[in-house]
Structures are given as C-alpha cells and as structure tokens.
Scaffold this motif. Structure first.
Motif, PDB file in Angstrom:
ATOM      1  N   UNK A 274      27.251  47.140  35.990  1.00  0.00           N
ATOM      2  CA  UNK A 274      28.668  47.244  35.641  1.00  0.00           C
ATOM      3  C   UNK A 274      29.556  46.932  36.836  1.00  0.00           C
ATOM      4  N   UNK A 275      29.170  47.424  38.008  1.00  0.00           N
ATOM      5  CA  UNK A 275      29.985  47.214  39.204  1.00  0.00           C
ATOM      6  C   UNK A 275      30.008  45.742  39.609  1.00  0.00           C
ATOM      7  N   UNK A 276      28.876  45.043  39.481  1.00  0.00           N
ATOM      8  CA  UNK A 276      28.821  43.630  39.875  1.00  0.00           C
ATOM      9  C   UNK A 276      29.815  42.797  39.071  1.00  0.00           C
ATOM     10  N   UNK A 277      29.849  43.032  37.762  1.00  0.00           N
ATOM     11  CA  UNK A 277      30.779  42.271  36.915  1.00  0.00           C
ATOM     12  C   UNK A 277      32.225  42.665  37.198  1.00  0.00           C
ATOM     13  N   UNK A 278      32.466  43.973  37.343  1.00  0.00           N
ATOM     14  CA  UNK A 278      33.838  44.429  37.575  1.00  0.00           C
ATOM     15  C   UNK A 278      34.368  43.951  38.923  1.00  0.00           C
ATOM     16  N   UNK A 279      33.551  44.047  39.960  1.00  0.00           N
ATOM     17  CA  UNK A 279      33.992  43.659  41.299  1.00  0.00           C
ATOM     18  C   UNK A 279      34.333  42.176  41.370  1.00  0.00           C
ATOM     19  N   UNK A 280      33.655  41.371  40.577  1.00  0.00           N
ATOM     20  CA  UNK A 280      33.886  39.931  40.608  1.00  0.00           C
ATOM     21  C   UNK A 280      34.864  39.475  39.529  1.00  0.00           C
ATOM     22  N   UNK A 281      35.315  40.402  38.701  1.00  0.00           N
ATOM     23  CA  UNK A 281      36.190  40.020  37.604  1.00  0.00           C
ATOM     24  C   UNK A 281      35.534  39.028  36.670  1.00  0.00           C
ATOM     25  N   UNK A 282      34.214  39.159  36.499  1.00  0.00           N
ATOM     26  CA  UNK A 282      33.443  38.194  35.706  1.00  0.00           C
ATOM     27  C   UNK A 282      33.650  38.426  34.214  1.00  0.00           C
ATOM     28  N   UNK A 283      33.514  37.372  33.446  1.00  0.00           N
ATOM     29  CA  UNK A 283      33.593  37.440  31.991  1.00  0.00           C
ATOM     30  C   UNK A 283      32.192  37.278  31.421  1.00  0.00           C
ATOM     31  N   UNK A 284      31.747  38.237  30.630  1.00  0.00           N
ATOM     32  CA  UNK A 284      30.469  38.125  29.942  1.00  0.00           C
ATOM     33  C   UNK A 284      30.738  37.441  28.609  1.00  0.00           C
ATOM     34  N   UNK A 285      30.234  36.232  28.450  1.00  0.00           N
ATOM     35  CA  UNK A 285      30.540  35.437  27.260  1.00  0.00           C
ATOM     36  C   UNK A 285      29.573  35.818  26.146  1.00  0.00           C
TER      37      UNK A 285
END
Length: 416
Positions: A274-285
C-alpha cells in the motif's frame, strides 16, 4: 438439456426434478420434486452462517433501498468504506492497510497477479513478472487465475498464457521453490499459496510455510495467501494465515465474505505494498463494475459483525470437532482410509472394493449416491470433502453420517 449451462459438468448433462434446487434455508436445500437434502458443503464454502441468514438478508435489502448502486470507479462510497474498515479490523491493521474489492475469487486472483507485477515495477524491478503457484492448487478459472491454478484443468485447450507463471512442489519442504529462485529469483514477483489446497484438502506443512517466509525475506518477492476457501474460520482461526509466524503481503477473500448473498471478493493489501503505491501516486489499472457495490458492502459488514463476537468462533470449534468425529468414525469402520484438512474443512479418501482408495473416475458416482441418500457433499480427488456450516447440530451430523454410509453401501453394491 436445460437452458442453463452449469459449471464443470458434461455439456449434455440433464437434471431431474430431484436435482433442480428451488429454495434453501438453514442447512437444507429444497428441490423441485419436493424433496430436501442436508447440505454439507456450506454452499460451496459460501454460506457458513447458513442459508437465508436474516442479518445478512436484512442488510442487503436495506442497501437496495438506500442506494441500489454506487461505483468504485474513480470514486468511493460510504458502505464500501464501512465494509473495508470492518475487514481490516478483523484481519488486523498491523498487517493490512487497504482493501480492493472484486467480484469473485478468480477475478481477485487476476487482480493480484497484476498488482504484484506493478508493485515490483514501481520499485524499479520491472523484470519481476513471474508469479509462482503450487502444484495441485486452485485459484479460479478466469484467464489469469486459471493459468495460475496448479491442477490439470485443460489449460492448454484455452490457450492460457502461462509464460509468466511457474508451479512448484509444496511437499518437499521448499526445495523446489528454492531451486526455482536460484535459477530465476530476480524475475519472481510473488508466490501465491492456499493454506489448505482446495482441491484435495491438503494443508500446507508448517515447515514449507516457514521456508517460503524466509525465502521472501531473502529474495524480495511478495507472498499472497489465497484464503478464498479457508477464510472466516473454516480451518479454526479466523484466517488460516494468522497462524503463520509472519503475515502475507496480500490476503485474498471471497466465498464466506458475504455468506453467499452477493458475488464478491476482496484483496487485503499489506503495509509495504500500500505504501509503495501511495508514495509514488501510482494508479492501479484494475476495475470491476460490480465490485464493492452497496449491497456487496452491506453483506460484508453484516458478516464481519457476526465474526466479531465469540459465539460464531465457538461454533466453529464445535462444528470442527463434530465433523472430525464423523470422519474418524468412517475410518474406524473401514469406509475411509485417510482424513485430510483442518477444522471444518476435511477431505476423506474413501475405501474401494478393488483399488487401494476410490479412483477419481468414480467420485461423481459416489457423490450422486450420497445425494440420493439425502445429503450434499463436495467431490474430492479420491473421495469426498465435508464443509459443514457453523450451525450444525449433533442431529445434523448423525443425519449426514447415515447418508454417507448409505451412499457408500449403494455404490459398493453396484460395483461388487
């Protein structure tokens, strides 16, 4: 042939009135000919609280009136937030931080295969695209989950893409996985395991789980616990992976998640993912139109409420003891040769007049014979699986035991 094309039967299969279900209540299913059967499968693991559970039904009905549909596409809604919080409270916020809703166990495993690959890419390891499953495992029949399933399920006939999937043995203490990691470790994104393999009711050995956890720490892959079958008390603890020395990175839930009221699944996401996606502002398609709807969320919240109390967990222990006593009795009387599984999730290898144990080709005949005798059991690789709901009484177990024995006797007579 009926107008409905049911799953996992011959395309020319027909169903008589005694096989056409019309209603269900408690632990019993009523058929079009007026007969009833005692269900010993919890509706394919789905209804551990019993058919027609009023608390779940009332919650779903209210949700239909309050908001018949709300989406999680680029949006969020209150019922989904409440359901996600309820799941995180149950599973432990020290282990999991976010919830991705899905529509089935197979679809959730598809989402997981995408999520673990993107996670590795976000952290600069885009070469990690391999997802590893276990031989003999079952994760669904969607395009990705079917490829990940380790059973022989005609994968070649459907041209499933298994180039980025590997399968390893679990009965060798982790040697096969270790060898794979020595060859392809920098390419492995995740290892996906069922705590008890759904097809044969084979529990993962503790030594194997510990080895996988150690290898995760050494090699950097994610560990996914597919608890579609084992979640919500089925093997004793609320989630089977609770008994591991370290938590998995992702937890996949379905089946009992809504007590069968709504098609639903959920992926509980661990802190580092969860932190990896949030920290990078990534979009899970990834998105599913029917995932996490208000009715789904209401059912999830109602089920979670049932499992917060001590009563349901005590019922799990009582039913686990009851089904084990039934299984041990069949072994004692020479009708079964092995009992596998944990808690209220047991597989029985049955004796056979000719073979050492019942051959797979005759399992369907046995299940049918037990059905005719008054009970519904799940087919296994060499016998049957028993997955009773948590409200089973001593009388229910006595009825189930009698039906199994009658079914075995009738089949034995035909093959004598």
């Amino acid at each position: 042939m009926s107008s409905v094309w049911p799953a996992l039967v011959r395309a020319d299969a027909t169903f008589g009135a005694d096989r056409i279900a019309i209603s269900a209540r408690g632990h019993r299913i009523r058929y079009a000919d007026g007969s009833e059967r005692l269900c010993a499968t919890s509706g394919l693991w789905n209804v551990p609280l019993g058919y027609g559970h009023e608390g779940v039904a009332d919650a779903v009905a209210k949700a239909l009136h309050d908001a018949s549909y709300l989406t999680l596409f680029r949006a969020v809604h209150g019922p989904a937030l409440e359901a996600a919080d309820a799941l995180l409270d149950l599973a432990g916020r020290e282990s999991y931080r976010r919830v991705i809703f899905s529509t089935s166990g197979g679809a959730a495993n598809d989402a997981v295969m995408k999520l673990v690959r993107q996670y590795q890419g976000e952290r600069g390891e885009g070469a990690r695209t391999l997802v590893v499953g276990l031989r003999g495992s079952y994760h669904g029949t969607m395009y990705g989950s079917h490829a990940l399933s380790g059973d022989a399920l005609g994968q070649g006939a459907y041209a499933l893409d298994r180039r980025a999937v590997r399968h390893v043995e679990y009965r060798d203490g982790g040697e096969d996985l270790g060898a794979l990691l020595r060859r392809e470790g920098p390419r492995v994104a995740a290892v996906v395991v069922e705590p008890v393999l759904g097809t044969g009711a084979h529990p993962l050995p503790t030594a194997f789980v510990e080895t996988v956890l150690d290898l995760r720490d050494e090699h950097g892959f994610l560990l996914v616990a597919d608890e579609v079958a084992t979640g919500f008390g089925r093997t004793g603890p609320l989630f089977a992976s609770e008994e591991w020395s370290r938590s998995p990175d992702l937890l996949v839930l379905s089946k009992a998640l809504t007590n069968g009221a709504v098609g639903a699944a959920a992926v509980l996401v661990g802190a580092r993912v969860a932190a990896e996606f949030a920290d990078r502002g990534a979009v899970f398609v990834h998105g599913e139109t029917q995932a996490g709807t208000p009715t789904c969320a209401a059912a999830v919240s109602a089920v979670a409420e049932e499992f917060r109390g001590r009563g349901t967990r005590d019922a799990v222990a009582r039913v686990s003891a009851g089904v084990r006593a039934l299984a041990d009795g069949l072994v004692r009387d020479g009708l079964a040769v092995e009992v596998r599984g944990r808690g209220a999730f047991l597989g029985l290898a049955l004796a056979d007049p000719v073979e050492p144990r019942l051959p797979p080709a005759r399992v369907a005949e046995l299940v049918d014979a037990i059905h005719t005798a008054g009970a519904i059991v799940h087919p296994g690789v060499d016998g049957i699986q028993l997955l009773p709901a948590y409200g089973y009484t001593d009388a229910d177990f006595a009825e189930l035991d009698a039906a199994i024995r009658v079914g075995i006797a009738r089949m034995t007579e035909r093959w004598a």
